[in-house]
Structure formats: structure tokens, C-alpha cells
Scaffold this active site. Structure first.
Site, PDB file in Angstrom:
ATOM      1  N   ARG A 236       0.862  -1.177   0.000  1.00  0.00           N
ATOM      2  CA  ARG A 236       0.000   0.000   0.000  1.00  0.00           C
ATOM      3  C   ARG A 236       0.898   1.227   0.000  1.00  0.00           C
ATOM      4  O   ARG A 236       1.963   1.228   0.644  1.00  0.00           O
ATOM      5  CB  ARG A 236      -0.907   0.035   1.246  1.00  0.00           C
ATOM      6  N   GLU A 265      -4.433   7.514  -5.141  1.00  0.00           N
ATOM      7  CA  GLU A 265      -4.525   6.764  -6.394  1.00  0.00           C
ATOM      8  C   GLU A 265      -5.784   7.221  -7.117  1.00  0.00           C
ATOM      9  O   GLU A 265      -6.841   7.243  -6.476  1.00  0.00           O
ATOM     10  CB  GLU A 265      -4.593   5.255  -6.107  1.00  0.00           C
ATOM     11  N   HIS A 284      -1.498   0.296  -9.568  1.00  0.00           N
ATOM     12  CA  HIS A 284      -2.106  -0.637  -8.611  1.00  0.00           C
ATOM     13  C   HIS A 284      -2.711  -1.851  -9.352  1.00  0.00           C
ATOM     14  O   HIS A 284      -3.919  -2.099  -9.293  1.00  0.00           O
ATOM     15  CB  HIS A 284      -3.181   0.079  -7.771  1.00  0.00           C
TER      16      HIS A 284
HETATM   17  C1  DGY Z   1      -5.529  -6.303  -2.883  1.00  0.00           C
HETATM   18  O1  DGY Z   1      -6.040  -7.404  -3.108  1.00  0.00           O
HETATM   19  O2  DGY Z   1      -5.447  -5.840  -1.746  1.00  0.00           O
HETATM   20  C2  DGY Z   1      -5.041  -5.531  -4.057  1.00  0.00           C
HETATM   21  O3  DGY Z   1      -4.157  -4.539  -3.690  1.00  0.00           O
HETATM   22  C3  DGY Z   1      -6.209  -4.933  -4.821  1.00  0.00           C
HETATM   23  O4  DGY Z   1      -6.766  -3.902  -4.092  1.00  0.00           O
END
Ligand code: DGY
Length: 322
Positions: A236, A265, A284
Site C-alpha cells: 500500500r 490513487e 495498482h
Molecule cells: C488487494 O487485493 O489488496 C489488491 O491490492 C487490490 O486492491
């Protein structure tokens, strides 16, 4: 019972849910606006969200009949879990189906960055390949290098497995020591994150975003890394202090970074990160492989079916909500 699916992409999941419930699918391809989310949490029994849809306290204040928020993601930092639990709303996520895709993608980032694949390919497509000059594009090998993995959940393990194939030394730092994995994958445990940062040629982050991991990597940590080292973040954005990363990359205090996640994002087009040559940013998409995307949707649907029928969910973050 009424179910809201917050994207139009999940046909197999929608089909599964349609056979049992009154399903409404959001037609737009981006997060529904707050007023729509408020309406849906108020009128529906279940909502299926993406990992970036903010289901915060304000949205949850409108929840009346909602019994489950099913996130099509493994991360659930977009949801106020405490508030959901207080309101007796279950939260589901989708571990176990995306780790291999995320690990493949992580390896792609590591190689693109360390071997200058992205930078050199961009140069050729920008019609700037004017002379044969390998010297300007000399990269760093992956084999025989040391990778430091922070976190040792399913995605990190899948990355470690791949790194073993690349004949790298693999260090790891995590809350719990994994002796079995140390044996099977040849991992070396670091009980001090500083040692991992100082020793690794590549540092790869595989942690959920929590109050403890927010800004885990900032100026101090970046300054411990080797000048020749690379930072990879597919977890993240907020696990790294982005301003500190900009400074470290500008000053070449590390050699480069590849990040799949940012704050916010999408990243604004005038953001200083976008002007750095030693940085790769992707939007992402680490888990975004076709079959994985579909399997995550199906698992999110199964979480809804279980929650609404009162049977154990394939993956529930807050079983105590019951
Ligand atoms: C997750 O599965 O957490 C990915 O980052 C998609 O949001």
C-alpha cells in the site's frame, strides 16, 4: 435480499449471486460516489467492493440492513473495520487466490528496474535510440544478490519462492518467525529491520496497511539502505512516506524504486514522483491477471453467500462482528 456490486466487471460473481438474490450492478468503472454508497449500504444486505472503495465511518453511518461488506481484495484498509464490527457488519476479503499473480508482478518490477528494461524500452519507443551504447544502460543482476522481504504472508512467500529460483540470498523481517519456510526456501530471519535494510540489494514490501505499518519506510530507513539498492512496493502506498521517497530518489541515496501503489490513487499528474528517472510507477495492478481477477470476484461472491446464509465465510476479517 438485495446485493450491490460496485463494478460492472464481475460477470461470474454476478451470475452466482443473481441465482439467489436481487442483484444491482454499478455500471460505471470507477468507485461509486459517496451518496450512492450511502444509499446502497442503507438499502442492501450485502455490497461487493473493490479494495480502493472507501467504506468509512460516514458511509457506514447510513448502514441499516447491511450484513456484509465483501471486498474483492486481500487488503481491507479501505474499510473502517472497527465501525463495521460495532455495527455487526461482517467484512470479507480474498486471500489465497492472488498471491502468485502479485509475486509474478513483483518479480517483473524487480527485473524491469534493476536491469533497466523499462527505462531502455521507453527510450527506444521515444525514438531516442541514436547509438549502440550498452554502457548507459548497465543494470544490476538479480542472481547472487540479496533480497530483503518485509512481511512474510502469502504474497511474500510466493516472492521468496521465485527469488530462490533466481539464486538470490533471501532475508526477511516479519512479526513471527517462520522456521519451516526458513528451511524449505532457505530464508534468513532478521530480528532487526535495520539489519535487513542495511544488507539488502533489493527491499520488497509485503505488508498490510495498519497504524503500525503506516510510513514504516521513511528518511531514516531509506538512508540505511545501500546507495545501490532498490525499493519495491506492491503493498500500500502509505507504507512508504512518499515525500521522503521523492527526496531519497532525487538525491540518489538509493538507486531506484518501483511502486505499484501510491497516495493518492491515481497519482496527480503534477506529482514530483512522476518526474523521477529512477522510479517506475504502475497503477495498482499487481493482482490484475485475468484468471486471478475473476477468482477474486468469485471468492467475494462466496463470502456474500456464506454471510447471508449464516455459514462460515471463506475469509472473514471480523468474525467477532457476529
Ligand atoms: C488487494 O487485493 O489488496 C489488491 O491490492 C487490490 O486492491
Amino acid at each position: 435480499m438485495k446485493v450491490f456490486i460496485a463494478r460492472p466487471f464481475h460477470q461470474p460473481a454476478a451470475k452466482l449471486l443473481n441465482s439467489k438474490y436481487d442483484v444491482e450492478v454499478w455500471k460505471e468503472t470507477t468507485t461509486p460516489p459517496p451518496e450512492i454508497l450511502k444509499e446502497k449500504v442503507s438499502t442492501c444486505h450485502a455490497i461487493m467492493t473493490e479494495g480502493f472503495d472507501p467504506i468509512n465511518k460516514e458511509i457506514l453511518a447510513s448502514a441499516e440492513n447491511l450484513r456484509i461488506i465483501s471486498n474483492r481484495a486481500v487488503g481491507t484498509d479501505n474499510i473502517d473495520i472497527k465501525e463495521a464490527t460495532q455495527k455487526k457488519i461482517l467484512v470479507g476479503n480474498t486471500p489465497g487466490v492472488l498471491h502468485d499473480s502479485c509475486a509474478d508482478f513483483t518479480m517483473g518490477l524487480i527485473l524491469s528496474l534493476s536491469r533497466n528494461i523499462f527505462r531502455s524500452a521507453h527510450m527506444v519507443k521515444s525514438k531516442k535510440w541514436e547509438k549502440l551504447d550498452q554502457y548507459s544502460y548497465l543494470g544490476s543482476d538479480l542472481h547472487n544478490k540479496t533480497i530483503g522481504i518485509i512481511g512474510m504472508g502469502q504474497i511474500a512467500q510466493a516472492v521468496a519462492k521465485r527469488c530462490k529460483g533466481f539464486e538470490t540470498r533471501i532475508l526477511y523481517f516479519s512479526r513471527t518467525r517462520k522456521l519451516e519456510l526458513e528451511k524449505s526456501l532457505g530464508l534468513e530471519w532478521c530480528d532487526d529491520i535495520n539489519d535487513l535494510l542495511k544488507t539488502s540489494d533489493i527491499v520488497s514490501l509485503h505488508l498490510p496497511l495498519t497504524d503500525t505499518t503506516r510510513h514504516l519506510i521513511g528518511t531514516r530507513e531509506l538512508s540505511l539502505m545501500k546507495k545501490s539498492a532498490f525499493l519495491i512496493n506492491t503493498s500500500r502506498g502509505a507504507v512508504v512516506n512518499q515525500n521522503d521517497l521523492v527526496t531519497a530518489l532525487k538525491n540518489n541515496s538509493i538507486a531506484g524504486a518501483a511502486i505499484d501503489v501510491t497516495v493518492p490513487e491515481p497519482i496527480p499528474t503534477n506529482h514530483p514522483l512522476l518526474s523521477l528517472d529512477n522510479l517506475i510507477i504502475t497503477p495498482h495492478i499487481a493482482s490484475a491477471a485475468k484468471s486471478t481477477f475473476e477468482n477474486m470476484g468469485i471468492m467475494a461472491a462466496e463470502n456474500i453467500i456464506s454471510a447471508l446464509s449464516g455459514t462460515p465465510m471463506p475469509s472473514c476479517i471480523n468474525p467477532e462482528a457476529l
